[in-house]
Design an enzyme around this catalytic site. Structure first.
Site, PDB file in Angstrom:
ATOM      1  N   HIS A 103       0.853  -1.187   0.000  1.00 37.67           N
ATOM      2  CA  HIS A 103       0.000   0.000   0.000  1.00 37.67           C
ATOM      3  C   HIS A 103       0.889   1.236   0.000  1.00 37.67           C
ATOM      4  O   HIS A 103       1.974   1.235   0.601  1.00 37.67           O
ATOM      5  CB  HIS A 103      -0.913   0.000   1.234  1.00 37.67           C
ATOM      6  CG  HIS A 103      -1.984   1.051   1.126  1.00 37.67           C
ATOM      7  ND1 HIS A 103      -1.728   2.370   1.433  1.00 37.67           N
ATOM      8  CD2 HIS A 103      -3.258   0.991   0.702  1.00 37.67           C
ATOM      9  CE1 HIS A 103      -2.842   3.066   1.202  1.00 37.67           C
ATOM     10  NE2 HIS A 103      -3.784   2.257   0.763  1.00 37.67           N
ATOM     11  N   GLU A 135       0.865   3.802   1.597  1.00 36.98           N
ATOM     12  CA  GLU A 135       1.239   4.288   2.941  1.00 36.98           C
ATOM     13  C   GLU A 135       2.374   3.439   3.530  1.00 36.98           C
ATOM     14  O   GLU A 135       3.160   3.925   4.350  1.00 36.98           O
ATOM     15  CB  GLU A 135      -0.004   4.314   3.842  1.00 36.98           C
ATOM     16  CG  GLU A 135      -0.937   5.445   3.405  1.00 36.98           C
ATOM     17  CD  GLU A 135      -2.421   5.167   3.552  1.00 36.98           C
ATOM     18  OE1 GLU A 135      -2.805   4.282   4.330  1.00 36.98           O
ATOM     19  OE2 GLU A 135      -3.206   5.859   2.849  1.00 36.98           O
ATOM     20  N   GLU A 157      -3.752   2.292  -7.259  1.00 30.42           N
ATOM     21  CA  GLU A 157      -4.148   3.387  -6.370  1.00 30.42           C
ATOM     22  C   GLU A 157      -3.246   4.589  -6.629  1.00 30.42           C
ATOM     23  O   GLU A 157      -2.128   4.649  -6.111  1.00 30.42           O
ATOM     24  CB  GLU A 157      -3.994   2.960  -4.902  1.00 30.42           C
ATOM     25  CG  GLU A 157      -4.940   1.850  -4.488  1.00 30.42           C
ATOM     26  CD  GLU A 157      -5.297   1.930  -3.009  1.00 30.42           C
ATOM     27  OE1 GLU A 157      -6.466   1.710  -2.694  1.00 30.42           O
ATOM     28  OE2 GLU A 157      -4.421   2.242  -2.169  1.00 30.42           O
TER      29      GLU A 157
HETATM   30  O1  LIG Z   1      -5.910   3.960   0.151  1.00 27.74           O
HETATM   31  C1  LIG Z   1      -7.047   3.645  -0.151  1.00 27.74           C
HETATM   32  C2  LIG Z   1      -7.503   2.243  -0.027  1.00 27.74           C
HETATM   33  O2  LIG Z   1      -6.446   1.388   0.213  1.00 27.74           O
HETATM   34  C3  LIG Z   1      -8.023   4.644  -0.633  1.00 27.74           C
HETATM   35  O3  LIG Z   1      -8.397   5.415   0.444  1.00 27.74           O
HETATM   36  P1  LIG Z   1      -9.653   6.430   0.283  1.00 27.74           P
HETATM   37  O4  LIG Z   1     -10.789   5.595  -0.265  1.00 27.74           O
HETATM   38  O5  LIG Z   1      -9.897   6.932   1.673  1.00 27.74           O
HETATM   39  O6  LIG Z   1      -9.210   7.475  -0.693  1.00 27.74           O
END
Ligand SMILES: O=C(CO)COP(=O)(O)O
Length: 270
Positions: A110, A112, A182
């Site tokens: 991910h 993050e 993403e």
């Molecule tokens: O990072 C995400 C899902 O893994 C997306 O987050 P949001 O739907 O809050 O933009």
């Protein structure tokens, strides 16, 4: 819908909720129960559209107990795993532990994790392989930041991540893999990549997987879009031919909103 023929999808759509660092183990049970009741009331066909949630590690035992006790047809997984199987890795979680808790999936890479924790493609390739070693399906996340998008090199950038992260997988593993595109600039910002942006990248990812693993394998790989998905935009994104699901962050914390995304077929695509 372009992705379906006579009401049949090419691949089973997957609607996945990434709870991130939200919901303690008590709140997790309430949220999952509400979600299950809402979908049950709506007579949701879980065989037709699969539902998965990704709670924090500390919630997984409670989620397992609820899912098993109430026989809920909801899949779940961890938000990360170690590339190692066991040993002196303080704070890390082995794929073995996740498998033992009944996880079907695990998020890998991910954005993050890539940014906050500095996870490199080399590490993420090892984590992807660790997931398969423990019988988990990796849900691999790839995508570009705003600067790359503005420079117009987002496709090359994302495919380079993908190539590095899936290196050494077999064609059978690649067919099981789930890849989520993403774009970092669309996560939690309210900025949504348009359905055509999601389709552009998912088509490029499928073409790359075809080159790497062959057509039969790549035809099986499910590709998701993630980034500010809500009930109001999900149907249009999911109508795209190469988009097989969505990975939802913020909107997955609201049972009614997430259930509405799961029920995207009942909304007219905008
Ligand atoms: O990072 C995400 C899902 O893994 C997306 O987050 P949001 O739907 O809050 O933009």
């Amino acid at each position: 819908m372009t992705s379906s023929t006579n009401g049949t999808f090419d691949r089973t759509p997957l609607i996945a909720g990434n709870w991130k660092m939200n919901m303690d183990h008590v709140q997790a049970i309430t949220l999952l129960q509400k979600l299950a009741w809402t979908l049950d009331d709506a007579k949701h066909d879980f065989g037709r559209v699969e539902v998965a949630v990704f709670p924090p590690f500390t919630d997984l035992r409670g989620v397992q107990t609820l899912v098993a006790g109430d026989d809920l047809p909801v899949a779940y997984g961890g938000q990360d795993l170690s590339q190692f199987d066991s040993g002196a890795y303080t704070g890390d979680i082995s794929g073995q532990f996740l498998a033992k808790l009944g996880c079907r999936y695990v998020l890998v890479g991910h954005s993050e994790r890539r940014t906050v924790h500095g996870e490199t493609d080399e590490v993420l390739n090892a984590k992807t392989k660790a997931a398969f070693r423990h019988g988990l399906v990796p849900l691999l996340c790839v995508g570009e930041g705003l600067e790359v998008r503005q420079a117009g090199t987002h496709v090359e950038h994302t495919l380079a991540q993908l190539r590095a992260d899936v290196e050494g997988l077999t064609a059978e593993q690649a067919a099981q893999l789930v890849v989520a595109y993403e774009p970092v600039w669309a996560i939690g910002t309210g900025e949504v990549a348009g359905p055509e942006d999601a389709q552009e990248m998912c088509a490029a990812i499928r073409a790359e997987l075809t080159t790497l693993f062959g057509q039969e394998s790549a035809a099986g790989t499910r590709l998701l879009y993630g980034g500010s998905v809500k009930s109001g935009n999900a149907a249009a994104i999911l109508a795209e031919a190469d988009v097989d699901g969505v990975l939802v962050g913020g909107a997955s914390l609201d049972a009614a909103e997430f259930a509405s995304i799961v029920r995207f077929e009942s909304h007219a695509a905008a």
